[in-house]
Write a protein that holds these residues in place. Sequence first.
Motif, short mmCIF file in Angstrom:
data_model
loop_
_atom_site.label_atom_id
_atom_site.label_comp_id
_atom_site.label_asym_id
_atom_site.label_seq_id
_atom_site.Cartn_x
_atom_site.Cartn_y
_atom_site.Cartn_z
N VAL A 169 0.88 -1.16 0.00
CA VAL A 169 0.00 0.00 0.00
C VAL A 169 0.92 1.22 0.00
CG1 VAL A 169 -1.62 1.35 1.36
CG2 VAL A 169 -1.95 -1.10 1.11
N ILE A 170 0.68 2.15 -0.91
CA ILE A 170 1.66 3.22 -1.13
C ILE A 170 1.05 4.62 -1.10
CG2 ILE A 170 3.12 1.70 -2.51
CD1 ILE A 170 2.16 3.23 -5.01
N GLY A 171 1.92 5.57 -0.73
CA GLY A 171 1.71 6.99 -0.95
C GLY A 171 2.70 7.42 -2.01
N GLN A 172 2.87 8.71 -2.19
CA GLN A 172 3.82 9.17 -3.21
C GLN A 172 5.26 8.85 -2.85
OE1 GLN A 172 3.65 12.87 -5.33
NE2 GLN A 172 1.57 13.30 -4.65
N ASP A 173 5.61 8.92 -1.57
CA ASP A 173 7.00 8.71 -1.19
C ASP A 173 7.17 7.76 -0.02
OD1 ASP A 173 5.97 10.36 0.76
OD2 ASP A 173 7.61 11.83 0.70
N PHE A 174 6.18 6.93 0.22
CA PHE A 174 6.31 5.91 1.25
C PHE A 174 5.43 4.71 0.92
CE2 PHE A 174 2.75 8.50 2.56
CZ PHE A 174 1.86 7.64 3.20
N ALA A 175 5.83 3.57 1.46
CA ALA A 175 5.06 2.34 1.28
C ALA A 175 4.95 1.66 2.63
CB ALA A 175 5.76 1.42 0.27
N VAL A 176 3.91 0.87 2.79
CA VAL A 176 3.65 0.24 4.08
C VAL A 176 3.33 -1.24 3.92
CG1 VAL A 176 2.35 0.43 6.23
CG2 VAL A 176 2.67 2.44 4.79
N ILE A 177 3.81 -2.01 4.87
CA ILE A 177 3.41 -3.41 5.04
C ILE A 177 2.99 -3.57 6.49
CG2 ILE A 177 4.17 -5.80 5.09
CD1 ILE A 177 6.18 -5.18 2.95
N SER A 178 1.93 -4.32 6.72
CA SER A 178 1.49 -4.57 8.08
C SER A 178 0.89 -5.95 8.20
CB SER A 178 0.46 -3.53 8.53
OG SER A 178 -0.05 -3.84 9.81
N THR A 179 0.98 -6.53 9.38
CA THR A 179 0.32 -7.81 9.64
C THR A 179 -1.11 -7.63 10.12
OG1 THR A 179 1.22 -7.85 11.88
CG2 THR A 179 2.49 -8.97 10.18
N GLN A 180 -1.59 -6.40 10.18
CA GLN A 180 -2.96 -6.15 10.61
C GLN A 180 -3.90 -6.28 9.42
OE1 GLN A 180 -3.62 -5.92 13.80
NE2 GLN A 180 -1.42 -6.06 14.20
N GLU A 181 -4.72 -7.28 9.44
CA GLU A 181 -5.56 -7.61 8.29
C GLU A 181 -6.49 -6.48 7.90
OE1 GLU A 181 -9.15 -10.62 8.00
OE2 GLU A 181 -7.22 -11.64 7.86
N SER A 182 -7.09 -5.83 8.89
CA SER A 182 -8.08 -4.80 8.56
C SER A 182 -7.46 -3.46 8.25
CB SER A 182 -9.07 -4.65 9.72
OG SER A 182 -8.39 -4.38 10.91
N ALA A 183 -6.15 -3.33 8.40
CA ALA A 183 -5.50 -2.05 8.15
C ALA A 183 -5.60 -1.64 6.70
CB ALA A 183 -4.04 -2.11 8.59
#
Length: 226
Positions: A169-183
């Motif tokens: 899941v991304i923004g213009q200058d950052f990306a995220v990974i999470s183990t939270q399913e509903s996030a």
Amino acid sequence: MRVKPLFAAVAALFVLTACGGDGGDAGGIGPGGFGNGAGQAAQGGDNPADPNEGTLENPTRNGGVNGSAPDDATGFLGLPKAGSMAAAAEFINGYTRCDDISVDPQDDDFFPGDEDFDADWSVTERGACGRGTRIFMIKDAKAFQAAYKADLDKRLVDDPEEDLGGGFVIGQDFAVISTQESAAYSLLQRGGLLMLNCHPSFGPPSGFRKEKALVDGCVLTDYFED
């Protein structure tokens, strides 16, 4: 370890409620105040003369942080832009708990293999805020997307269904990974972020966005499949 173990270990991304959930529901993954979003300012906001329009400092409803990006392949320009790890964490904390950020690579909140997302991916800084949520600051978004696609192409040789549901899941200058399913659902539907999907067979159900990414063969979508 590359993206595969990250996404196989948990089935969805990001979290909970728009007011900062407690991160209590684990088991899923998918695979930043904020800087001046000058690249977003002319993307259909209420006040095109405002250089901060479309950023967290001045959200808009038309292609900005709180709205839907245009349908003319400029979806990326409508994404939030952070400018720093602190700002990215602050933004994410509005949708899932991310109020204790660490950049120590020895921190237990980092997952084995997070170090693979490095300069070759144009990642300049990695942060972890517990509960499985990690943030990657990106210098060159196109280079990052190209690196993800190249990695996925290699893995598809062994598993044609690899990352069918999407990557970061991304923004213009950052990306995220999470183990939270509903996030993922919260960040995509409320936070205005988009999922990077480079799977050649991907197609969202009708009504979901599917816009061009910065790299051929990849799309940005608000559809999340765990």
